[in-house]
Design a protein around this motif. Structure first.
Motif, PDB file in Angstrom:
ATOM      1  N   UNK A   1       0.801  -1.223   0.000  1.00 27.60           N
ATOM      2  CA  UNK A   1       0.000   0.000   0.000  1.00 27.60           C
ATOM      3  C   UNK A   1       0.837   1.277   0.000  1.00 27.60           C
ATOM      4  N   UNK A   2       1.958   1.284   0.721  1.00 22.18           N
ATOM      5  CA  UNK A   2       2.768   2.499   0.789  1.00 22.18           C
ATOM      6  C   UNK A   2       3.320   2.865  -0.587  1.00 22.18           C
ATOM      7  N   UNK A   3       3.817   1.879  -1.319  1.00 21.63           N
ATOM      8  CA  UNK A   3       4.350   2.146  -2.646  1.00 21.63           C
ATOM      9  C   UNK A   3       3.236   2.452  -3.641  1.00 21.63           C
ATOM     10  N   UNK A   4       2.090   1.804  -3.487  1.00 25.43           N
ATOM     11  CA  UNK A   4       0.951   2.094  -4.360  1.00 25.43           C
ATOM     12  C   UNK A   4       0.495   3.539  -4.166  1.00 25.43           C
ATOM     13  N   UNK A   5       0.483   4.002  -2.925  1.00 28.65           N
ATOM     14  CA  UNK A   5       0.089   5.372  -2.625  1.00 28.65           C
ATOM     15  C   UNK A   5       1.024   6.380  -3.273  1.00 28.65           C
ATOM     16  N   UNK A   6       2.330   6.074  -3.255  1.00 28.53           N
ATOM     17  CA  UNK A   6       3.344   7.023  -3.714  1.00 28.53           C
ATOM     18  C   UNK A   6       3.834   6.730  -5.125  1.00 28.53           C
ATOM     19  N   UNK A   7       3.109   5.929  -5.878  1.00 31.29           N
ATOM     20  CA  UNK A   7       3.418   5.548  -7.267  1.00 31.29           C
ATOM     21  C   UNK A   7       4.849   5.035  -7.423  1.00 31.29           C
ATOM     22  N   UNK A   8       5.373   4.366  -6.393  1.00 28.66           N
ATOM     23  CA  UNK A   8       6.767   3.946  -6.434  1.00 28.66           C
ATOM     24  C   UNK A   8       6.890   2.545  -7.026  1.00 28.66           C
ATOM     25  N   UNK A   9       6.504   2.439  -8.262  1.00 27.24           N
ATOM     26  CA  UNK A   9       6.650   1.203  -9.016  1.00 27.24           C
ATOM     27  C   UNK A   9       6.599   1.567 -10.490  1.00 27.24           C
ATOM     28  N   UNK A  10       7.139   0.692 -11.319  1.00 26.48           N
ATOM     29  CA  UNK A  10       7.117   0.913 -12.761  1.00 26.48           C
ATOM     30  C   UNK A  10       5.914   0.221 -13.361  1.00 26.48           C
ATOM     31  N   UNK A  11       5.100   0.983 -14.056  1.00 26.16           N
ATOM     32  CA  UNK A  11       3.912   0.416 -14.695  1.00 26.16           C
ATOM     33  C   UNK A  11       4.343  -0.645 -15.708  1.00 26.16           C
TER      34      UNK A  11
ATOM     35  N   UNK B   1       9.237  12.442   1.562  1.00 24.88           N
ATOM     36  CA  UNK B   1       8.449  12.216   2.765  1.00 24.88           C
ATOM     37  C   UNK B   1       8.863  10.859   3.329  1.00 24.88           C
ATOM     38  N   UNK B   2       8.736  10.663   4.629  1.00 22.63           N
ATOM     39  CA  UNK B   2       9.214   9.434   5.252  1.00 22.63           C
ATOM     40  C   UNK B   2       8.166   8.320   5.202  1.00 22.63           C
ATOM     41  N   UNK B   3       8.634   7.081   5.360  1.00 25.20           N
ATOM     42  CA  UNK B   3       7.701   5.958   5.452  1.00 25.20           C
ATOM     43  C   UNK B   3       6.833   6.074   6.697  1.00 25.20           C
ATOM     44  N   UNK B   4       7.357   6.653   7.761  1.00 24.55           N
ATOM     45  CA  UNK B   4       6.536   6.844   8.958  1.00 24.55           C
ATOM     46  C   UNK B   4       5.326   7.719   8.637  1.00 24.55           C
ATOM     47  N   UNK B   5       5.542   8.776   7.849  1.00 24.21           N
ATOM     48  CA  UNK B   5       4.434   9.634   7.455  1.00 24.21           C
ATOM     49  C   UNK B   5       3.481   8.916   6.504  1.00 24.21           C
ATOM     50  N   UNK B   6       4.029   8.190   5.542  1.00 23.11           N
ATOM     51  CA  UNK B   6       3.194   7.466   4.572  1.00 23.11           C
ATOM     52  C   UNK B   6       2.350   6.416   5.284  1.00 23.11           C
TER      53      UNK B   6
ATOM     54  N   UNK C   1       0.263  17.065   2.157  1.00 21.78           N
ATOM     55  CA  UNK C   1       0.144  17.657   0.827  1.00 21.78           C
ATOM     56  C   UNK C   1       0.999  16.915  -0.195  1.00 21.78           C
ATOM     57  N   UNK C   2       2.191  16.508   0.207  1.00 16.32           N
ATOM     58  CA  UNK C   2       3.074  15.746  -0.693  1.00 16.32           C
ATOM     59  C   UNK C   2       2.436  14.400  -1.053  1.00 16.32           C
ATOM     60  N   UNK C   3       1.886  13.725  -0.070  1.00 14.54           N
ATOM     61  CA  UNK C   3       1.251  12.426  -0.294  1.00 14.54           C
ATOM     62  C   UNK C   3       0.045  12.566  -1.214  1.00 14.54           C
ATOM     63  N   UNK C   4      -0.812  13.549  -0.939  1.00 13.99           N
ATOM     64  CA  UNK C   4      -2.014  13.734  -1.758  1.00 13.99           C
ATOM     65  C   UNK C   4      -1.672  14.118  -3.194  1.00 13.99           C
ATOM     66  N   UNK C   5      -0.715  14.995  -3.357  1.00 16.57           N
ATOM     67  CA  UNK C   5      -0.312  15.412  -4.702  1.00 16.57           C
ATOM     68  C   UNK C   5       0.159  14.211  -5.520  1.00 16.57           C
ATOM     69  N   UNK C   6       0.963  13.361  -4.897  1.00 13.66           N
ATOM     70  CA  UNK C   6       1.475  12.172  -5.581  1.00 13.66           C
ATOM     71  C   UNK C   6       0.351  11.193  -5.886  1.00 13.66           C
TER      72      UNK C   6
END
Length: 278
Positions: free
Chosen positions: A167-177, A233-238, A253-258
């Motif tokens: 979920x953390x990576x899905x939230x922050x788009x941290x994967x290659x489509x 942003x940190x994983x603790x925040x995510x 704001x950083x999380x929502x924007x991403x």
């Protein structure tokens, strides 16, 4: 931001309010074993990087395979090493394999294929590739070549490819489509990073691997760049955001924007609908 919106995003990504690592381990092992049988497949194929995501997913897969075999079902777990030449943290990757104890380890160097693809793109498309982002684009090619290799093995072994998205990576788009975001089954879906670590620790993984600094290690000009540096942003925040806890306004704001900007990466390919026709 209203608590309702934060809650809605968490639910969309499958994050639950309560978490018990023992119950989650049991549920996810059962999920893997049931689906392998249901799909009439015999093999789990997992790219093993040495990070905690692939470690946790691999521990769940090996446990599921062991239980299936004990029940008379022919199953195996193949861990795939997919370095680009020499991996900077290869020692950790080998430690991870030692913890997993897969039935088979296959190593495939993706450097020749990835370099050849970028070279082919540059023949007529060099003007379309910003020089400053060349390593970023090569990183995406690496991720997709890794998935090509895993599906080549899965296709020859009646296998399913295990993805490590959580979920953390899905939230922050941290994967290659269509790279590491492509897979048949996602046993870590709905878990925050701290919950992935809790599962790995519960299943006996050593602390030095569980709490290793997370890095995608895709860009050749920035090896082992920490995920959090990329996020801003940190994983603790995510994780806190996903678990319904209060986070600072800049982090929110950083999380929502991403999240809003990356919806296409979490969706199936779009198709025409009546709603698009005026």
């Amino acid at each position: 931001m209203s608590p309702w919106l934060q809650h809605a995003i968490s639910r969309t990504l499958g994050v639950t309010t309560d978490f018990d690592e023992a119950l989650e381990v049991r549920r996810r092992i059962d999920f893997l074993g049931h689906y392998l049988r249901q799909a009439s497949c015999r093999t789990f194929v997992l790219g093993s990087s040495g990070g905690v995501n692939s470690l946790a997913a691999g521990l769940l897969a090996q446990a599921a395979v062991s239980e299936l075999r004990a029940d008379g079902y022919d199953a195996q777990f193949i861990a795939v090493r997919l370095p680009y030449g020499v991996q900077a943290d290869e020692r950790d990757a080998q430690k991870s394999l030692g913890v997993l104890g897969p039935d088979r380890v296959v190593t495939i160097d993706i450097k020749p294929a990835a370099d050849a693809m970028l070279e082919a793109v540059m023949v007529e498309g060099e003007d379309l590739v910003e020089p400053a982002r060349k390593h970023f684009h090569l990183g995406n090619i690496k991720a997709r070549q890794r998935m090509v290799a895993q599906y080549a093995l899965a296709g020859s072994t009646r296998g399913l490819v295990i993805g490590t998205d959580q979920a953390a990576e899905a939230l922050m788009e941290f994967f290659t489509k269509f790279g590491d975001g492509a897979a048949d089954i996602l046993p870590l879906a709905g878990l925050t990073k701290r919950r992935v670590r809790a599962i790995a620790k519960h299943m006996g993984a050593p602390s030095e691997l569980v709490f290793k600094v997370p890095t995608a290690d895709l860009e050749s000009d920035a090896p082992l760049r920490p995920d959090e540096e990329v996020y801003g942003v940190t994983y603790d925040d995510i994780d806190g955001f996903l678990e319904g806890k209060a986070v600072t306004e800049p982090a929110r704001q950083r999380i929502l924007k991403t999240y809003w900007a990356s919806g296409h990466k979490r969706a199936l390919p779009v198709v025409p609908t009546d709603k698009l026709v005026k």
